[in-house]
Design a protein around this motif. Structure first.
Motif, PDB file in Angstrom:
ATOM      1  N   LYS A  26       1.102  17.909   4.299  1.00  0.00           N
ATOM      2  CA  LYS A  26       2.564  17.965   4.398  1.00  0.00           C
ATOM      3  C   LYS A  26       3.121  19.328   4.022  1.00  0.00           C
ATOM      4  O   LYS A  26       4.002  19.865   4.714  1.00  0.00           O
ATOM      5  CB  LYS A  26       3.162  16.880   3.512  1.00  0.00           C
ATOM      6  N   SER A  27       2.657  19.892   2.911  1.00  0.00           N
ATOM      7  CA  SER A  27       3.209  21.187   2.496  1.00  0.00           C
ATOM      8  C   SER A  27       2.807  22.289   3.469  1.00  0.00           C
ATOM      9  O   SER A  27       3.569  23.234   3.692  1.00  0.00           O
ATOM     10  CB  SER A  27       2.773  21.533   1.069  1.00  0.00           C
ATOM     11  N   ASP A  28       1.634  22.171   4.088  1.00  0.00           N
ATOM     12  CA  ASP A  28       1.236  23.147   5.112  1.00  0.00           C
ATOM     13  C   ASP A  28       2.127  23.028   6.346  1.00  0.00           C
ATOM     14  O   ASP A  28       2.525  24.036   6.944  1.00  0.00           O
ATOM     15  CB  ASP A  28      -0.225  22.929   5.511  1.00  0.00           C
ATOM     16  N   ALA A  29       2.425  21.788   6.742  1.00  0.00           N
ATOM     17  CA  ALA A  29       3.282  21.578   7.904  1.00  0.00           C
ATOM     18  C   ALA A  29       4.687  22.116   7.646  1.00  0.00           C
ATOM     19  O   ALA A  29       5.303  22.731   8.535  1.00  0.00           O
ATOM     20  CB  ALA A  29       3.344  20.096   8.255  1.00  0.00           C
ATOM     21  N   VAL A  56       6.185   6.515  -3.591  1.00  0.00           N
ATOM     22  CA  VAL A  56       5.495   7.163  -2.475  1.00  0.00           C
ATOM     23  C   VAL A  56       4.665   8.340  -3.000  1.00  0.00           C
ATOM     24  O   VAL A  56       4.904   8.858  -4.087  1.00  0.00           O
ATOM     25  CB  VAL A  56       6.490   7.661  -1.404  1.00  0.00           C
ATOM     26  N   ARG A  57       3.690   8.760  -2.208  1.00  0.00           N
ATOM     27  CA  ARG A  57       2.839   9.873  -2.629  1.00  0.00           C
ATOM     28  C   ARG A  57       3.592  11.202  -2.550  1.00  0.00           C
ATOM     29  O   ARG A  57       3.423  12.070  -3.394  1.00  0.00           O
ATOM     30  CB  ARG A  57       1.581   9.937  -1.761  1.00  0.00           C
ATOM     31  N   SER A  58       4.417  11.355  -1.523  1.00  0.00           N
ATOM     32  CA  SER A  58       5.179  12.586  -1.335  1.00  0.00           C
ATOM     33  C   SER A  58       6.516  12.247  -0.712  1.00  0.00           C
ATOM     34  O   SER A  58       6.646  11.265   0.024  1.00  0.00           O
ATOM     35  CB  SER A  58       4.445  13.573  -0.407  1.00  0.00           C
ATOM     36  N   PRO A  94       0.995  17.616  -2.158  1.00  0.00           N
ATOM     37  CA  PRO A  94       1.102  18.407  -0.915  1.00  0.00           C
ATOM     38  C   PRO A  94       0.378  17.756   0.251  1.00  0.00           C
ATOM     39  O   PRO A  94       0.578  18.162   1.399  1.00  0.00           O
ATOM     40  CB  PRO A  94       0.424  19.750  -1.274  1.00  0.00           C
ATOM     41  N   TRP A  95      -0.512  16.741  -0.055  1.00  0.00           N
ATOM     42  CA  TRP A  95      -1.367  16.186   0.999  1.00  0.00           C
ATOM     43  C   TRP A  95      -1.135  14.704   1.181  1.00  0.00           C
ATOM     44  O   TRP A  95      -0.843  13.991   0.266  1.00  0.00           O
ATOM     45  CB  TRP A  95      -2.851  16.423   0.632  1.00  0.00           C
ATOM     46  N   PRO A 147       0.849  -1.198   0.000  1.00  0.00           N
ATOM     47  CA  PRO A 147       0.000   0.000   0.000  1.00  0.00           C
ATOM     48  C   PRO A 147       0.885   1.249   0.000  1.00  0.00           C
ATOM     49  O   PRO A 147       2.050   1.177   0.399  1.00  0.00           O
ATOM     50  CB  PRO A 147      -0.792  -0.131   1.304  1.00  0.00           C
ATOM     51  N   PRO A 148       0.344   2.372  -0.434  1.00  0.00           N
ATOM     52  CA  PRO A 148       1.189   3.539  -0.653  1.00  0.00           C
ATOM     53  C   PRO A 148       1.728   4.158   0.637  1.00  0.00           C
ATOM     54  O   PRO A 148       0.998   4.348   1.607  1.00  0.00           O
ATOM     55  CB  PRO A 148       0.267   4.515  -1.386  1.00  0.00           C
ATOM     56  N   VAL A 149       3.030   4.445   0.628  1.00  0.00           N
ATOM     57  CA  VAL A 149       3.625   5.280   1.667  1.00  0.00           C
ATOM     58  C   VAL A 149       3.190   6.716   1.383  1.00  0.00           C
ATOM     59  O   VAL A 149       3.349   7.210   0.260  1.00  0.00           O
ATOM     60  CB  VAL A 149       5.161   5.168   1.657  1.00  0.00           C
ATOM     61  N   SER A 150       2.637   7.376   2.375  1.00  0.00           N
ATOM     62  CA  SER A 150       2.158   8.737   2.164  1.00  0.00           C
ATOM     63  C   SER A 150       3.302   9.751   2.164  1.00  0.00           C
ATOM     64  O   SER A 150       3.282  10.728   1.414  1.00  0.00           O
ATOM     65  CB  SER A 150       1.142   9.118   3.245  1.00  0.00           C
ATOM     66  N   LEU A 151       4.331   9.516   3.008  1.00  0.00           N
ATOM     67  CA  LEU A 151       5.439  10.460   3.099  1.00  0.00           C
ATOM     68  C   LEU A 151       6.744   9.717   3.359  1.00  0.00           C
ATOM     69  O   LEU A 151       6.848   8.924   4.288  1.00  0.00           O
ATOM     70  CB  LEU A 151       5.200  11.463   4.241  1.00  0.00           C
ATOM     71  N   LEU A 152       7.741   9.993   2.526  1.00  0.00           N
ATOM     72  CA  LEU A 152       9.111   9.552   2.742  1.00  0.00           C
ATOM     73  C   LEU A 152       9.945  10.786   3.046  1.00  0.00           C
ATOM     74  O   LEU A 152       9.993  11.718   2.246  1.00  0.00           O
ATOM     75  CB  LEU A 152       9.654   8.851   1.492  1.00  0.00           C
TER      76      LEU A 152
END
Length: 457
Positions: free
Chosen positions: A397-400, A359-361, A456-457, A327-332
């Protein structure tokens, strides 16, 4: 004799006439070309499709992989932006930036489906190359005459780039209250830290959250389904290396992420192996993978770029075999990442990190900053990311990252008297991280290189 002189005069007149005609035609042609290169008579939808396809091909050629047969459909992008606004309440602009031999071109589409763009004729290829080089040099040189904390020499190129890339779109961005920019960047521009572009008053990141995509065709912008279970993190890293410089802040960095603010598993030093990385991901579908180690994007083939594990380097070719898309990793996150700035192939490796790894991001940096600076940014970033996830059940992620960078700009994150002081409170640092004294960390050297690649999300 008279007749011969007359013939010479006639011949000279004809030559003069032809030369004049040729020069006038050349000038008229150049003027016509310049007139044609204006934003009023460009089909911006066609330009977006062309730029995106060219970017896609750049990455597919570099990785020698056919990621997709799809070509960009602007209507689909518009629908995605509309859906994203409903799901995240974020107002987003999709932007393409491309450098041509004679000019720089920017194009934009938003949820309101009003394609637009601009052309900067003054920004020819040589001018762009020189400006980007100056921008990077001024940001990354740690010892300018006044010292890194005081030097503002980067502002001149930062403002030029802002004028060429952002200014043509600014009125529409403000009219639509856009708060997020997703930018697809072409050659000559892929090493630009967009966060530190400057309008004369503020950095770009003070107005917008920013994410970079290799191409929109290669990026999944759909919002991840809200999680039924708690999001957990796999944090791994090592501080000592055989052939690379040590990273003495790694253990403290990871301990400051797990178990707070994030639950998960942490493995450091001898446990940071490829087998453990694979086994942990197979046992638990961690949505966040944090790797605190050297990651280098080098010139040449993708096999030259690598993430250094304790037992071996993991190349960009190897990383695709980890199946982080299923399943997709959301953030690396690669916290000690650096790119061979100025090298086109290294930039393709960095820019293609998310799509190549599946990965997504990805969160990485163009250059490596101090250990204390990295620890500070990562500590603050994960705190903001957790806050967003708690409030919205989304990984914004981009907001953080934007909130983190603004905290650093505003002197809310800094090192003083052997302690990291941040919005999370104070954290005592080992002497090895403070041997060069205090850092206020507000200079873009410390925060500008960190970039979200992909969604970004």
């Amino acid at each position: 004799m008279f007749r011969r002189r007359k013939l010479i005069l006639i011949f000279a007149f004809i030559v003069t006439y032809l030369v004049t005609l040729f020069l006038n035609n050349k000038i008229n042609h150049q003027q016509a070309f310049a007139m044609n290169r204006t934003s009023d008579n460009v089909n911006w939808v066609q330009e977006m499709v062309k730029m995106d396809e060219d970017c896609k091909e750049d990455y597919q050629d570099f990785f020698k992989t056919n990621f997709t047969e799809k070509t960009l459909e602007i209507e689909q992008v518009v629908n995605q932006l509309k859906n994203l606004q409903q799901q995240t309440e974020k107002k987003t602009a999709a932007i393409w930036v491309w450098s041509y031999p004679d000019s720089l071109e920017v194009a934009m589409i938003t949820a309101q489906n009003q394609p637009m763009g601009g052309i900067a004729l003054e920004a020819d290829a040589l001018t762009i190359d020189n400006t980007v080089k100056e921008y990077i040099n001024q940001l990354t040189n740690p010892f300018p005459p006044l010292g890194i904390r005081n030097s503002t020499a980067y502002l001149t190129p930062a403002q030029k780039l802002h004028r060429w890339i952002i200014k043509p779109l600014e009125a529409q961005l403000e009219a639509e209250n856009i708060d997020t920019l997703i930018i697809c960047v072409g050659p000559r521009l892929r090493s630009i830290p967009f966060a530190a572009l400057h309008d004369g008053h503020n950095f770009l990141v003070e107005k917008y959250s920013i994410a970079i995509v290799p191409s929109f065709t290669l990026t999944n912008l759909d919002v991840s389904p809200k999680n039924q279970e708690e999001v957990q993190i796999l944090a791994m890293g090592t501080s000592t290396f055989e052939f690379l410089s040590p990273l003495p802040g790694v253990t403290l960095e990871i301990n400051n992420i797990v178990p707070a603010p994030w639950n998960g598993v942490k493995m450091t030093e001898n446990l940071f192996t490829l087998d453990n990385l694979k086994a942990q991901r197979e046992q638990q579908p961690y949505e966040i993978i944090h790797l605190a180690t050297h990651a280098k994007f080098e010139p040449g083939e993708p096999t030259n770029s690598f993430i250094q594990l304790n037992d071996r380097p993991l190349t960009l070719n190897d990383i695709r075999e980890l199946n982080w898309d299923n399943p997709p990793v959301s953030l690396l996150t690669l916290s000690a990442c650096e790119t061979a700035i100025g090298d086109a192939q290294a930039q393709l490796g960095f820019g293609g990190l998310a799509v190549q790894s599946g990965v997504r991001s990805a969160l990485g940096s163009y250059w490596q900053v101090s250990d204390a600076g990295t620890l500070a940014l990562m500590s603050e970033f994960y705190q903001h990311l957790k806050s967003y996830q708690t409030k919205t059940d989304l990984l914004l992620k981009s907001d953080a990252l934007r909130d983190t960078q603004i905290s650093m700009i505003n002197h809310q994150v800094y090192v003083n008297n052997g302690q990291l002081r941040s919005t999370r409170g104070n954290l005592a640092l080992p002497a090895v991280l403070t041997e060069f004294g205090d850092d206020d960390l507000s200079h873009p050297f410390y925060w500008a290189p960190f970039t979200i690649i992909g969604s970004p999300w």
